[in-house]
Design a protein around this motif. Structure first.
Motif, PDB file in Angstrom:
ATOM      1  N   PRO A 110       0.823  -1.205   0.000  1.00 34.41           N
ATOM      2  CA  PRO A 110       0.000   0.000   0.000  1.00 34.41           C
ATOM      3  C   PRO A 110       0.854   1.250   0.000  1.00 34.41           C
ATOM      4  O   PRO A 110       1.912   1.294   0.607  1.00 34.41           O
ATOM      5  N   ALA A 147      -4.021   2.756   3.375  1.00 30.63           N
ATOM      6  CA  ALA A 147      -4.715   1.540   3.790  1.00 30.63           C
ATOM      7  C   ALA A 147      -5.586   1.782   5.011  1.00 30.63           C
ATOM      8  O   ALA A 147      -6.416   0.960   5.349  1.00 30.63           O
ATOM      9  N   TRP A 190      -8.343  -4.543   8.074  1.00 24.02           N
ATOM     10  CA  TRP A 190      -7.489  -5.525   7.415  1.00 24.02           C
ATOM     11  C   TRP A 190      -7.896  -6.939   7.805  1.00 24.02           C
ATOM     12  O   TRP A 190      -8.475  -7.156   8.875  1.00 24.02           O
ATOM     13  N   GLY A 195      -6.715  -4.109   3.212  1.00 23.74           N
ATOM     14  CA  GLY A 195      -5.863  -5.144   2.639  1.00 23.74           C
ATOM     15  C   GLY A 195      -6.198  -6.479   3.273  1.00 23.74           C
ATOM     16  O   GLY A 195      -6.801  -6.554   4.356  1.00 23.74           O
ATOM     17  N   LYS A 240      -5.492  -5.508  -3.403  1.00 27.10           N
ATOM     18  CA  LYS A 240      -5.442  -5.465  -1.944  1.00 27.10           C
ATOM     19  C   LYS A 240      -5.219  -6.845  -1.330  1.00 27.10           C
ATOM     20  O   LYS A 240      -5.036  -6.952  -0.116  1.00 27.10           O
TER      21      LYS A 240
END
Length: 406
Positions: free
Chosen positions: A110, A159, A308, A343, A371
């Motif tokens: 990222p 991110a 995430w 991500g 991602k």
């Protein structure tokens, strides 16, 4: 070389008679691959009348059966053709496998800032330092063994999502206000609240097309308040009691610590997703992952909008790859939680998953595909998720253990 050696081995030097070969012919056909044969033939040819000598390649096939017959030549050409074709096909297959392997294991990192394609603006939001008290296993700050969890200081990155300060600095305020004016009445009627950052996420997912963003927001409100939904009254009414069985499996949970950028992390163990087990309920499975994402969103500090995933593929088999569930989850992720995914790091992927991944990738947008990151080692994982916030079951160094009953 094959023809020349074969000719040397089969030649009958005693019956050449008056037929012979000139020195040019000998050099071009027998060459230096068979020196003894060359010298014998050269002596015979020297004794033959000049009128009966010949030069060039035809002489080789004329000297008492010396050289390759038509059958010999057909066999060699056929074998050579097969070798060339097999080499070409093999090279193509191996290159295709190599390209697929590299694409499947690419690990894009990222970047800082926000890219707004419709305005061609690239803005890096200012660093924001927020002190977030970490949560212990009991939901409050505490100790893990003899080591006290450090209080993170972070600066939001791409991110982590745009910060409120970053939104104020962008030239998107007009779009946000325009979208708010279109949906505010319907949202208040249904009891669904939106922040400016929420509206910004929907706008960005629609390339800042206000009409498309309005439609997607309306669909989101209807989805959230639809009754029944996934076997319960509605999404807002999902409680721990509605996901008891899925929670007991321990397949997914939110980590108590945040990434350095402030984003929460969800760990998901794919081997514990068993759609063929008795009592498995697809709606409850989807309810649980929505419930887990809502728990992660609730832990987001101000200015953070993304989360995430760490997807553990250790010991999975084909029975764990539930394509129908993946399709339903991807639809929820893309259309109900747009721009929420910062991500997803996939770890411990078995070889057969390389064949499954291209099918899953087709469900994702190109931006979302970027991602998803494959990490082969803890070092690669640490580039995105610090190991000291991850449990040991996924290669981390934290002493955190998920307890389904807590």
């Amino acid at each position: 070389i094959f023809f020349r050696v074969k000719a040397c081995l089969r030649i009958d030097t005693n019956n050449i008679g008056t037929r012979g070969t000139g020195s040019d012919c000998m050099r071009s056909t027998m060459s230096r691959q068979a020196p003894s044969c060359y010298s014998q033939l050269l002596e015979r040819c020297a004794a033959a009348p000049a009128s009966q000598r010949c030069t060039g390649e035809p002489c080789l096939s004329d000297v008492n059966g010396v050289g390759a017959t038509k059958v010999d030549r057909v066999v060699i050409v056929a074998v050579s053709t097969i070798i060339v074709v097999c080499t070409a096909v093999g090279g193509f297959l191996w290159s295709s496998i190599g390209v697929a392997f590299v694409q499947a294991h690419a690990t894009p990192k990222p970047l800082a800032g926000i890219a707004l394609t419709h305005r061609q603006i690239s803005v890096a939001p200012p660093s924001v330092h927020v002190r977030q008290e970490p949560l212990s296993l009991h939901g409050r700050a505490g100790r893990s063994g003899s080591r006290r969890w450090a209080t993170p200081t972070y600066a939001p990155d791409k991110a982590a999502g745009p910060t409120l300060e970053g939104l104020e600095g962008l030239k998107n305020r007009h779009d946000i206000e325009a979208l708010k004016g279109r949906i505010i009445d319907f949202a208040e009627e249904k009891g669904v609240k939106f922040t400016d950052m929420d509206l910004f996420r929907f706008l960005k997912s629609c390339a800042f097309d206000i009409g498309a963003a309005e439609q997607r927001v309306v669909e989101y409100i209807e989805w959230r308040k639809k009754s029944p939904q996934y076997g319960v009254k509605d999404v807002d009414s999902i409680t721990p009691a509605d996901v008891t069985r899925e929670r007991q499996t321990g397949k997914g949970y939110v980590l108590p610590m945040l990434r350095p950028s402030g984003t929460p992390v969800i760990v998901y163990h794919a081997r514990l997703h068993r759609p063929k087990d008795p009592g498995y309920n697809a709606d409850e499975s989807l309810r649980y992952i929505i419930y887990t994402m809502e728990q992660a969103i609730a832990r987001m500090p101000p200015g953070i909008s993304k989360l995430w995933f760490v997807v553990d593929l250790k010991d999975i088999s084909l029975s764990n790859v539930d394509y129908d569930f993946i399709k339903r989850f991807v639809k929820v992720l893309l259309f109900r939680y747009p721009e929420r995914l910062g991500g997803a790091v996939l770890i411990n992927a078995p070889m057969f998953f390389n064949a499954c991944w291209p099918l899953i990738k087709k469900l994702l947008t190109p931006e979302t595909q970027q991602k998803f990151i494959f990490a082969k080692t803890p070092k690669e994982l640490a580039e995105f998720i610090p190991l000291d916030i991850l449990p040991s079951c996924v290669g981390g160094t934290s002493s955190f253990t998920f307890l389904p009953d807590v």
